[in-house]
Design an enzyme around this catalytic site. Structure first.
Site, PDB file in Angstrom:
ATOM      1  CG  ASP A  66      32.672  38.437  42.367  1.00 16.03           C
ATOM      2  OD1 ASP A  66      32.189  37.291  42.491  1.00 16.03           O
ATOM      3  OD2 ASP A  66      32.279  39.410  43.023  1.00 16.03           O
ATOM      4  CG  ASP A 113      35.669  36.543  47.514  1.00  8.07           C
ATOM      5  OD1 ASP A 113      34.694  36.633  46.761  1.00  8.07           O
ATOM      6  OD2 ASP A 113      35.729  37.093  48.621  1.00  8.07           O
ATOM      7  CG  ASP A 170      50.606  38.648  39.801  1.00  7.24           C
ATOM      8  OD1 ASP A 170      50.599  37.394  39.807  1.00  7.24           O
ATOM      9  OD2 ASP A 170      51.657  39.294  39.931  1.00  7.24           O
ATOM     10  CE  LYS A 225      52.122  37.777  44.032  1.00  6.00           C
ATOM     11  NZ  LYS A 225      52.289  38.353  42.694  1.00  6.00           N
TER      12      LYS A 225
END
Ligand code: NAD
Length: 372
Positions: A268, A264, A240, A207
């Site tokens: 997932d 993390d 994002d 980011k």
């Protein structure tokens, strides 16, 4: 030691092993819930292959019950003597009210930090037999094979200052996102080395437009790429956008490398492309030690009922052969045995499909073992 990644160090170590045959020590940390059931199936495979010294120790809730700590001293010592570690899962309601520092999950964070397991590898692979289990359209996931490399020992989870305090009469919560250049380089190296053996592409996720810690990350990985890995293609993506692209067009990726918190979340999301938690293996590598574990938790709702899918744990064992023992042939054999059992239509409840045969944890373990 930071200059060379685990994969290469361990591959060299393996070459030495071939010249002086020796028994490899594997430590099983079964943990809680379905952990003992799923690791038992992997041990059947190790017994069949032969030549391993297998030891056991406690971690998580069972560590607390037996030794008063989720990462007991005895486990620490055994972990450092093992050639590699296979972990089941930790956690459960029984330990939910313990102090934060004694909760089962602290055992996991403890061992990762203690063994400096800085690179977490999570493949998201869709088997042809299970393509219908994904919530995405078949054409988006058929043949999917991406690898997420998540930095595991730094970032906002460990940065200081942290805590909850009162400032000007108001409670504030504080965490700190922090990386140093060595931490970025060592995990980036793992990503490039993996890409060299796969599709040659690394996408670094950050980011950098708003977070300086990740701007430094982008600059360091770019320098490393130019200096040592020009045979790979490096791209950058904001987190994002990456979250969107993983769902929109996952097959555009080969290796994704990112920091602890972004990894993390993204890993997932990528995990769910494959349909079931019960199918997802992982590896956590450091310069000296390695630990392999399924991505899923202790699944208290099905523990002790012979319902757990052991394939994530068995595929984690395959990763151990590939990355720690540099034995791709055995890794292939284990993975092919899993595919063969699925191709014959055997399924645990989590991946059950019409026309398939429902099988328990033990039966699936036996079937896969028999095929090796
Ligand atoms: P979970 O992964 O344990 O279970 C989520 C759901 O997936 C449950 O319905 C479960 O039955 C199912 N599932 C998980 N693994 C499966 C398998 N191998 N086969 C078939 N079905 C499977 O996550 P949760 O319910 O959020 O957490 C339960 C406990 O596990 C908590 O204490 C949590 O802290 C802990 N946990 C541990 C780890 C770990 O050890 N690495 C990871 C996540 C959660």
């Amino acid at each position: 030691m930071l200059a060379t990644s685990n994969i290469f160090i361990l591959a060299r170590y393996e070459l030495n092993c071939y010249s002086q045959p020796m028994t490899k020590k594997i430590l099983i940390l079964a943990g809680d819930g379905i952990g003992p059931e799923v690791t038992k199936q992997a041990v059947k495979i190790l017994d069949k292959i032969g030549g391993f010294e297998i030891d056991y120790a406690d971690i998580g809730g069972i560590g607390y019950d037996n030794h008063g700590h989720p990462y007991p001293e005895e486990t620490k010592q055994k972990a450092k003597q093992a050639d590699s570690i296979l972990l089941g899962a930790v956690g459960g309601e029984k330990w939910d009210n313990l102090d934060f520092s004694l909760k089962p999950e602290r055992g996991l964070l403890g061992i990762r930090k203690d063994l400096q397991l800085f690179a977490n590898l999570r493949p998201a692979i869709v088997f042809d037999e299970l393509v219908g289990a994904s919530s995405l359209k078949e054409e988006l996931v058929k043949g999917l094979d991406i690898m997420i490399v998540r930095e595991l020992t730094g970032d906002i989870y460990f940065g200081e200052p942290r805590g909850i305090e009162t400032r000007d009469g108001k409670r504030v919560g504080i965490n700190t996102m922090i990386y140093d250049e060595d931490e970025v380089k060592r995990v980036s190296r793992v990503a490039f080395e993996l890409a060299q053996k796969r599709g040659g592409k690394v996408c670094s996720v950050d980011k950098a437009n708003v977070l300086e810690a990740t701007l430094m990350w982008r600059e360091e990985i770019t320098k490393l790429h130019a200096a040592e890995f020009q045979d790979c293609q490096l791209s950058h993506m904001y987190v994002d956008n990456a979250a969107m692209q993983i769902i929109r067009q996952p097959k555009q990726f080969d290796v994704i490398v990112t920091g602890n918190i972004f990894g993390d979340i993204l890993s997932d999301a990528a995990a769910m492309l494959t349909g079931s938690l019960g199918m997802l293996p992982s590896a956590s590598l450091g310069d000296k030690y390695s630990l392999y574990e399924p991505v899923h938790g202790s699944a208290p709702d099905i523990a002790g009922q012979d319902k757990a899918n052991p394939i994530a744990t068995i595929m984690s064992l395959a990763m151990m052969f590939r990355y720690t023992f540099a034995d791709g042939a055995t890794a292939d054999k284990i993975e092919n045995a899993c595919k063969a059992a699925l191709a014959e239509g055997y399924r645990t409840g989590d991946i059950m499909q019409d026309g398939c045969k429902l099988a328990g944890t033990e039966e699936i373990g036996d079937l896969i073992t028999a095929k090796i």
